[in-house]
Design an enzyme around this catalytic site. Structure first.
Site, PDB file in Angstrom:
ATOM      1  N   ASN A   1       0.624  -1.158  -0.248  1.00 37.00           N
ATOM      2  CA  ASN A   1      -0.016   0.107  -0.096  1.00 37.00           C
ATOM      3  C   ASN A   1       0.832   1.269   0.242  1.00 37.00           C
ATOM      4  O   ASN A   1       1.533   1.426   1.119  1.00 37.00           O
ATOM      5  CB  ASN A   1      -1.070  -0.139   0.882  1.00 37.00           C
ATOM      6  CG  ASN A   1      -1.623  -0.797   1.576  1.00 37.00           C
ATOM      7  OD1 ASN A   1      -2.089  -1.487   0.261  1.00 37.00           O
ATOM      8  ND2 ASN A   1      -2.291  -1.746   2.833  1.00 37.00           N
TER       9      ASN A   1
ATOM     10  N   GLY B   1      -3.951   2.966   0.442  1.00 36.07           N
ATOM     11  CA  GLY B   1      -4.706   3.136   1.617  1.00 36.07           C
ATOM     12  C   GLY B   1      -3.739   2.803   2.912  1.00 36.07           C
ATOM     13  O   GLY B   1      -3.349   2.151   3.370  1.00 36.07           O
ATOM     14  N   GLN B   2      -2.106   4.015   2.504  1.00 38.60           N
ATOM     15  CA  GLN B   2      -0.746   3.587   3.594  1.00 38.60           C
ATOM     16  C   GLN B   2      -1.379   4.341   4.731  1.00 38.60           C
ATOM     17  O   GLN B   2      -1.744   5.098   5.156  1.00 38.60           O
ATOM     18  CB  GLN B   2       0.146   3.735   3.458  1.00 38.60           C
ATOM     19  CG  GLN B   2       1.554   3.765   3.737  1.00 38.60           C
ATOM     20  CD  GLN B   2       2.242   3.761   2.883  1.00 38.60           C
ATOM     21  OE1 GLN B   2       2.886   4.688   1.723  1.00 38.60           O
ATOM     22  NE2 GLN B   2       3.915   3.847   3.483  1.00 38.60           N
TER      23      GLN B   2
ATOM     24  N   HIS C   1       7.038  -1.149   3.807  1.00 34.17           N
ATOM     25  CA  HIS C   1       6.502  -2.501   4.086  1.00 34.17           C
ATOM     26  C   HIS C   1       5.503  -3.060   3.284  1.00 34.17           C
ATOM     27  O   HIS C   1       4.814  -2.797   2.197  1.00 34.17           O
ATOM     28  CB  HIS C   1       5.597  -2.652   5.988  1.00 34.17           C
ATOM     29  CG  HIS C   1       4.095  -1.901   5.337  1.00 34.17           C
ATOM     30  ND1 HIS C   1       4.207  -0.966   5.657  1.00 34.17           N
ATOM     31  CD2 HIS C   1       3.408  -1.648   5.376  1.00 34.17           C
ATOM     32  CE1 HIS C   1       3.018  -0.153   5.574  1.00 34.17           C
ATOM     33  NE2 HIS C   1       2.570  -1.100   5.633  1.00 34.17           N
ATOM     34  N   LEU C   2       6.584  -4.287   3.278  1.00 35.52           N
ATOM     35  CA  LEU C   2       5.625  -5.367   2.426  1.00 35.52           C
ATOM     36  C   LEU C   2       4.380  -6.192   3.259  1.00 35.52           C
ATOM     37  O   LEU C   2       4.740  -6.586   4.093  1.00 35.52           O
ATOM     38  CB  LEU C   2       6.504  -6.525   1.381  1.00 35.52           C
ATOM     39  CG  LEU C   2       7.006  -5.889   0.285  1.00 35.52           C
ATOM     40  CD1 LEU C   2       7.886  -6.784  -0.005  1.00 35.52           C
ATOM     41  CD2 LEU C   2       5.872  -5.217  -1.033  1.00 35.52           C
TER      42      LEU C   2
HETATM   43  P1  5GP Z   1      -0.725  -0.092   5.811  1.00 35.57           P
HETATM   44  O1  5GP Z   1      -1.862  -0.147   5.987  1.00 35.57           O
HETATM   45  O2  5GP Z   1       0.236   1.114   6.237  1.00 35.57           O
HETATM   46  O3  5GP Z   1      -0.820  -1.111   4.544  1.00 35.57           O
HETATM   47  O4  5GP Z   1       0.179  -1.088   6.566  1.00 35.57           O
HETATM   48  C1  5GP Z   1      -0.400  -1.405   8.440  1.00 35.57           C
HETATM   49  C2  5GP Z   1      -0.275  -2.197   8.726  1.00 35.57           C
HETATM   50  O5  5GP Z   1       0.802  -2.414  10.099  1.00 35.57           O
HETATM   51  C3  5GP Z   1      -1.186  -2.274   9.198  1.00 35.57           C
HETATM   52  O6  5GP Z   1      -1.821  -3.307   8.807  1.00 35.57           O
HETATM   53  C4  5GP Z   1      -2.059  -2.711  10.362  1.00 35.57           C
HETATM   54  O7  5GP Z   1      -2.821  -3.515  11.743  1.00 35.57           O
HETATM   55  C5  5GP Z   1       0.075  -2.863  11.040  1.00 35.57           C
HETATM   56  N1  5GP Z   1       0.182  -2.007  12.633  1.00 35.57           N
HETATM   57  C6  5GP Z   1      -0.318  -1.317  13.431  1.00 35.57           C
HETATM   58  N2  5GP Z   1       0.547  -0.550  14.306  1.00 35.57           N
HETATM   59  C7  5GP Z   1       0.815  -1.977  14.740  1.00 35.57           C
HETATM   60  C8  5GP Z   1       1.445  -2.427  15.543  1.00 35.57           C
HETATM   61  O8  5GP Z   1       1.879  -2.112  16.306  1.00 35.57           O
HETATM   62  N3  5GP Z   1       1.928  -3.798  15.129  1.00 35.57           N
HETATM   63  C9  5GP Z   1       1.901  -4.913  14.698  1.00 35.57           C
HETATM   64  N4  5GP Z   1       2.426  -5.861  14.580  1.00 35.57           N
HETATM   65  N5  5GP Z   1       1.248  -4.427  13.579  1.00 35.57           N
HETATM   66  C10 5GP Z   1       1.301  -2.781  13.530  1.00 35.57           C
END
Ligand code: 5GP
Ligand code: ZN
Length: 114
Positions: A87, A93-94, A100-101
């Protein structure tokens, strides 16, 4: 970066269920899994998103993909299939602005995404 959530995970300030660590990459389970297998693969160094990381350091882009493949194998989803997601930005939706992948698998995943 001091105010970055995933930099805090890298430092160990926020606990994580780590599944892979190298000198360049950390992989840990998503705190809110969207599939039976949901692992985040991140560079140790801060980059704002995956494409930015690959542009800044092409070898790091390859490292991220290699680590994702290793995670998929370790999680047992190579034969059943899985999805890699990066994302990127607001429309993408990031929500965490450290590259991160997502490695998602363990169930049939719908397409197209919402
Ligand atoms: P994005 O929405 O940016 O693509 O993904 C971010 C991801 O990080 C989400 O799937 C969310 O659940 C995860 N995430 C957010 N905070 C934490 C955290 O403190 N620990 C872990 N392990 N995952 C997290
Ligand atoms: Zn960061």
């Amino acid at each position: 970066m001091s105010d970055c959530l995933f930099c805090a995970v890298v430092r160990g300030d926020i606990p994580a269920d780590v599944v892979l660590r190298t000198d360049r990459i950390l992989a840990f389970r998503d705190i809110d899994p969207k599939a039976p297998v949901h692992v985040l693969v991140i560079p140790i160094d801060h980059h704002p998103d995956v494409p930015a990381a690959a542009l800044a350091d092409p070898a790091l882009g390859a490292d991220l993909l290699q680590a994702a493949a290793e995670v998929a194998a370790a999680e047992g989803v190579v034969d059943s299939g899985y999805r890699l997601v990066a994302n990127t930005g607001s429309d993408g939706g990031q929500t965490v602005h450290h590259a991160h992948l997502h490695v998602l698998g363990g169930r049939g995943l719908t397409w197209p995404p919402g």
